[in-house]
Design an enzyme around this catalytic site. Structure first.
Site, mmCIF file in Angstrom:
data_model
loop_
_atom_site.group_PDB
_atom_site.id
_atom_site.type_symbol
_atom_site.label_atom_id
_atom_site.label_comp_id
_atom_site.label_asym_id
_atom_site.label_seq_id
_atom_site.Cartn_x
_atom_site.Cartn_y
_atom_site.Cartn_z
ATOM 1 N N ASP A 113 0.734 -1.329 0.008
ATOM 2 C CA ASP A 113 0.148 -0.161 -0.168
ATOM 3 C C ASP A 113 0.974 1.270 -0.041
ATOM 4 O O ASP A 113 1.723 1.128 0.782
ATOM 5 C CB ASP A 113 -0.939 -0.112 1.225
ATOM 6 C CG ASP A 113 -1.609 1.154 1.079
ATOM 7 O OD1 ASP A 113 -2.750 1.130 0.342
ATOM 8 O OD2 ASP A 113 -1.817 2.006 2.297
ATOM 9 N N GLU A 142 1.524 -0.495 -5.022
ATOM 10 C CA GLU A 142 0.551 0.501 -5.527
ATOM 11 C C GLU A 142 1.117 1.515 -5.900
ATOM 12 O O GLU A 142 1.153 2.776 -4.973
ATOM 13 C CB GLU A 142 -0.486 0.515 -4.427
ATOM 14 C CG GLU A 142 -1.683 1.618 -4.798
ATOM 15 C CD GLU A 142 -2.548 2.083 -3.671
ATOM 16 O OE1 GLU A 142 -3.443 2.715 -3.688
ATOM 17 O OE2 GLU A 142 -1.958 1.951 -2.497
ATOM 18 N N ASP A 168 -10.397 1.106 -4.689
ATOM 19 C CA ASP A 168 -10.275 2.627 -4.714
ATOM 20 C C ASP A 168 -10.997 3.318 -5.796
ATOM 21 O O ASP A 168 -10.744 4.614 -5.938
ATOM 22 C CB ASP A 168 -8.631 3.036 -4.771
ATOM 23 C CG ASP A 168 -7.880 2.721 -3.230
ATOM 24 O OD1 ASP A 168 -8.695 2.944 -2.466
ATOM 25 O OD2 ASP A 168 -6.906 2.004 -3.436
#
Length: 427
Positions: free
Chosen positions: A204, A234, A299
């Site tokens: 992340d 990410e 997201d």
């Protein structure tokens, strides 16, 4: 030492799961009350999806033809998304137990499904023990160097936070990864779960730990335990810095997704010539690793709820994704055309009670057919890529050991249903 990404990832097709919303099994009863499964999600409500539920649905996941699972965070947390980590060494008690986790990994592996976990190492939560120590003990806390504190006492619940936190959210204090103890703690987390049998990590916001040496050491520690572990970051923008062979094995290919959105789903779409340029830029010839290609995630707005969405446009988007190098990733429920707007609406519960009807949605059969097509044809997984635009026709072609596959797209897009064709030769 040769720099390489795990060979299995080129043959992988991922299925992303948001654990609180995937399946709530009665085989595990968490303490507490949860909202009804059909409730619309908000920032705080908890639905009680659990690991036992994921275990119950492994056969469904396998039936899609996918062979890898990416799990959003599963560690102890006081948020429904679990990006606010309280304890990195504990399974969230709403989700289940360590025994449930081990059973999930074991049963998934027996079915030929690999599992990667979401690693949130840039920030934790206010409930994290070491940060809680700062709130209780102030400057005398033995963990005062674990975070970036500007003044004392800590203001964690009132006023502007006086410490570094993710995007200014006081609930997400940012680690000081220059601190040796913090680094060792986070590396030990990665080592612990890798030893427990996972197949890699999705990281992340790793760019916010702006330190190549941190991720280089992270890679060494993980690969020492499992040389075939997949480490994917990410990264939303240009990823070259992290794809030198010494940090990540790939990134979530958001530049690819942005190109697809701009071409097919926005009210003022880009032309085919511009799409060709952006698509080519998203797949440079000599880029290291295996990128994770995606059309949706926790997201993003779901495909079915985008401004210009239609089955034909979704169909074309999936055809393009499954024709490209890298590993495709399907967000849970997208295979049955689930709807969902911006976060948190894109995190609705999976409708298990109406699944037979949902399977009749044309997107389900089409996605399954593409998965089968990719699994059957090595040229789509291993082949060289060529993207070309000529006379208004965009061609995406793959070549591998005498086999040739070609996706042809009519750039006018006047009739998306008939806008593309797929051909194979030498197979």
């Amino acid at each position: 030492m040769k720099k390489s990404a795990p060979a299995w990832v080129k043959d992988a097709i991922f299925y992303q799961i948001f654990p609180d919303r995937f399946c709530r099994s009665g085989k595990y009863n968490a303490v507490g009350k949860f909202v009804d499964w059909k409730t619309r999600p908000n920032r705080e409500n908890m639905f009680g999806g659990n690991l036992a539920g994921i275990i119950d649905k492994l056969n469904y996941i396998k039936s899609l033809g996918v062979n890898a699972i990416y799990l959003c965070p599963i560690f102890k947390s006081n948020s429904n998304h679990r990006y606010h980590t309280v304890d990195y060494f504990e399974i969230d008690p709403v989700l289940g137990t360590l025994e449930d986790f081990d059973k999930l990994v074991s049963k998934a592996h027996k079915l030929g499904l690999r599992i990667i976990l979401d690693g949130v190492f840039n920030h934790c939560s206010r409930g994290f023990f070491q940060f809680n120590s700062l709130m209780e003990l102030g400057e005398e806390s033995p963990y005062r160097d674990w975070f970036h504190v500007h003044s004392w006492p800590i203001r964690a619940y009132q006023g502007k936070p006086n410490y570094e936190c993710w995007w200014g959210y006081p609930a997400l204090p940012k680690f000081n990864t220059d601190c040796k103890d913090v680094r060792e703690y986070l590396f030990s987390v990665a080592e612990y779960w890798t030893r427990r049998g996972i197949d890699g990590w999705r990281l992340d916001v790793p760019n916010e730990i702006d330190d190549d040496s941190f991720w280089q050491e992270f890679r060494r520690r993980v690969k020492r335990i499992n040389k075939d572990a997949y480490i994917v970051g990410e990264i939303w923008d240009e990823p070259s810095r992290w794809l030198q062979g010494d940090q990540f094995d790939g990134v979530m290919n958001y530049p690819f997704r942005k190109a697809i959105m701009a071409y097919l789903f926005e009210n003022a779409p880009i032309g085919t010539d511009e799409f060709c340029k952006r698509l080519t830029a998203a797949f440079p010839k000599d880029r290291f690793g295996v990128q994770m290609n995606l059309l949706g995630s926790h997201d993003t707005t779901r495909l079915a709820s985008l401004p210009m969405s239609s089955f034909d446009r979704i169909k074309l988007a999936y055809a393009i994704m499954f024709f490209l190098p890298g590993t495709p990733c399907v967000y849970y429920g997208d295979e049955i055309g689930m709807e969902g707007g911006k976060d948190p609406d894109n995190r609705r519960t999976f409708p298990w009670d109406t699944l037979p009807q949902a399977k009749k949605q044309p997107v389900y059969a089409f996605v399954k057919s593409l998965i089968a097509l990719r699994n059957k044809n090595a040229v789509l997984r291993q082949g060289d890529l060529k993207i070309a635009l000529e006379n208004g026709i965009l061609t995406i072609s793959r070549n591998f050991k005498g086999a040739h596959a070609e996706l042809r797209i009519d750039g006018s897009l006047k009739n998306c249903e008939k806008a593309f064709s797929i051909t194979f030769d030498g197979i």
